[in-house]
Write a protein that holds these residues in place. Structure first.
Motif, PDB file in Angstrom:
ATOM      1  N   VAL A  31     -12.729 -34.056 -62.875  1.00  6.35           N
ATOM      2  CA  VAL A  31     -12.040 -34.355 -61.617  1.00  6.35           C
ATOM      3  C   VAL A  31     -11.084 -35.504 -61.894  1.00  6.35           C
ATOM      4  N   ALA A  34     -10.474 -39.495 -59.571  1.00  9.76           N
ATOM      5  CA  ALA A  34     -11.786 -39.421 -58.922  1.00  9.76           C
ATOM      6  C   ALA A  34     -12.394 -40.783 -58.610  1.00  9.76           C
ATOM      7  N   LEU A  38     -10.367 -38.720 -51.898  1.00 12.83           N
ATOM      8  CA  LEU A  38     -10.753 -37.323 -52.066  1.00 12.83           C
ATOM      9  C   LEU A  38     -11.398 -37.065 -53.414  1.00 12.83           C
ATOM     10  N   GLU A  41     -15.008 -38.160 -53.597  1.00 16.26           N
ATOM     11  CA  GLU A  41     -15.888 -37.253 -52.859  1.00 16.26           C
ATOM     12  C   GLU A  41     -16.080 -35.939 -53.603  1.00 16.26           C
ATOM     13  N   HIS A  42     -15.010 -35.434 -54.234  1.00 15.09           N
ATOM     14  CA  HIS A  42     -15.138 -34.202 -55.018  1.00 15.09           C
ATOM     15  C   HIS A  42     -16.127 -34.396 -56.167  1.00 15.09           C
ATOM     16  N   GLU A  45     -19.690 -34.541 -54.877  1.00 14.09           N
ATOM     17  CA  GLU A  45     -20.174 -33.242 -54.407  1.00 14.09           C
ATOM     18  C   GLU A  45     -20.415 -32.283 -55.565  1.00 14.09           C
ATOM     19  N   ASN A 119      -6.448 -33.748 -58.936  1.00 12.61           N
ATOM     20  CA  ASN A 119      -6.383 -34.485 -57.675  1.00 12.61           C
ATOM     21  C   ASN A 119      -5.547 -35.756 -57.756  1.00 12.61           C
ATOM     22  N   THR A 175      -4.330 -29.673 -56.086  1.00 16.49           N
ATOM     23  CA  THR A 175      -4.198 -30.347 -54.791  1.00 16.49           C
ATOM     24  C   THR A 175      -2.741 -30.350 -54.364  1.00 16.49           C
ATOM     25  N   GLY A 248     -14.856 -36.553 -47.421  1.00 13.93           N
ATOM     26  CA  GLY A 248     -15.970 -35.727 -47.878  1.00 13.93           C
ATOM     27  C   GLY A 248     -16.024 -34.362 -47.240  1.00 13.93           C
ATOM     28  N   SER A 251     -14.654 -31.626 -49.720  1.00 12.33           N
ATOM     29  CA  SER A 251     -15.282 -31.377 -51.021  1.00 12.33           C
ATOM     30  C   SER A 251     -16.191 -30.151 -51.111  1.00 12.33           C
ATOM     31  N   VAL A 254     -14.072 -27.318 -52.190  1.00  8.04           N
ATOM     32  CA  VAL A 254     -13.747 -27.456 -53.607  1.00  8.04           C
ATOM     33  C   VAL A 254     -14.917 -26.988 -54.467  1.00  8.04           C
TER      34      VAL A 254
END
Length: 322
Positions: A31, A34, A38, A41-42, A45, A119, A175, A248, A251, A254
């Protein structure tokens, strides 16, 4: 054909971790961006759903200045404290060599790569006539090149795997943004970059299909450093109840797109805001007239106006007057 889960080095990272479960168990993810918002949260998750995660973040400010290893390390630590599997990475994803080391870190650490979530990004919002060359280039570099470089390096790995008989159920989630689809006043550079990402997603989905790779994009609407300025009032958290703008919320979509179950979804762009999921419908061929010969310039106006009257009107640009 040997499957991606046929034992050996590819499975070692989660052997002994009996608590690892979820729809991404046994899968390896990168990710980018990160460390906050966003991307953070990705990463959380995906780890919650069982993936081993390479948490990438250069650690810049909201407008792209500076660098720090802190944000990526903090998220990786949070994942590990929650019982997940993660390592940090501070690569500049818009640098091709650095993007290669990012992909290689996932392979060297966990034995494979299955998921790439692009992202990373920042904004330098200005009206068109006030935008400098440096601002234009910086925003396009982080968003557009920062998507292309990791995608190109990961795709080369997946193609090599496929040619060696190890077809992977690989997933890419890019994204984009409503700004790239409908446009946004004061965000010409950002809108251009995000529109480019949408087009790149379509091309990559078709080119990588033979290698078992799906490529989709999301257009998230959430409270992040990039939205706290121009959209601060709309993004403010509510005093109580469901926080529709919490990052969140995006996510879980995703995570599902990153799963094996999503094999039949590719080349699509999904808008997500709060609990709302919307499949975007992009450019399509609309009304047309073929003269069968070269047009006379004076005759173009009437015909084109007739076609425009039959066509679906574009949605208003965000921030447009009236």
């Amino acid at each position: 054909m040997r499957t991606p889960d046929d034992g050996g080095r590819e499975r070692r990272w989660y052997e002994g971790h009996s608590t690892v479960s979820g729809i991404l168990r046994g899968r390896v993810a990168i990710v980018t961006g990160a460390g906050r918002g966003l991307g953070r949260e990705h990463a959380l998750e995906l780890a919650r759903q069982g993936a081993a995660v390479v948490v990438n973040d250069l650690g810049t400010s909201g407008s792209g200045e500076g660098a720090s290893a802190g944000p990526a390390e903090e998220v990786a630590n949070a994942i590990r404290l929650a019982g997940g599997i993660a390592v940090a990475n501070g690569a500049d994803v818009a640098d091709f060599a650095a993007a290669q080391t990012l992909v290689q870190q996932a392979i060297d650490t966990f034995g494979s790569l299955d998921i790439l979530v692009n992202n990373a990004g920042f904004v330098r919002d200005r009206m068109l006539v006030n935008t400098t060359e440096a601002e234009w280039e910086a925003v396009l570099r982080v968003h557009l090149t920062g998507h292309f470089a990791p995608l190109r390096q990961a795709a080369a790995y997946w193609r090599a795997q496929a040619k060696a008989g190890r077809l992977r159920a690989a997933r890419v989630i890019n994204t984009s943004s409503g700004a790239g689809l409908q446009g946004s006043v004061g965000q010409g550079t950002y809108s251009t970059a995000k529109a480019g990402i949408a087009a790149l997603t379509l091309v990559a989905a078709e080119e990588l299909r033979p290698y078992g790779v799906t490529v989709n994009a999301i257009a998230p609407s959430a409270r992040t450093r990039m939205t706290e300025g121009p959209f601060a009032q709309r993004m403010a958290p509510p005093a109580e109840g469901f926080d529709a703008m919490h990052p969140g919320n995006v996510s879980p979509v995703v995570a599902w797109l990153a799963s094996v179950d999503a094999a039949d979804v590719t080349g699509r762009l999904i808008e997500i805001e709060g609990g709302r999921i919307c499949v975007e419908e992009g450019w399509r061929h609309g009304p047309a007239k073929d003269l069968g010969a070269r047009w006379d310039a004076a005759a173009v106006g009437g015909t084109l106006r007739s076609l425009l009257a039959q066509a679906t009107r574009p949605e208003p640009v965000y921030g447009a007057r009236g």
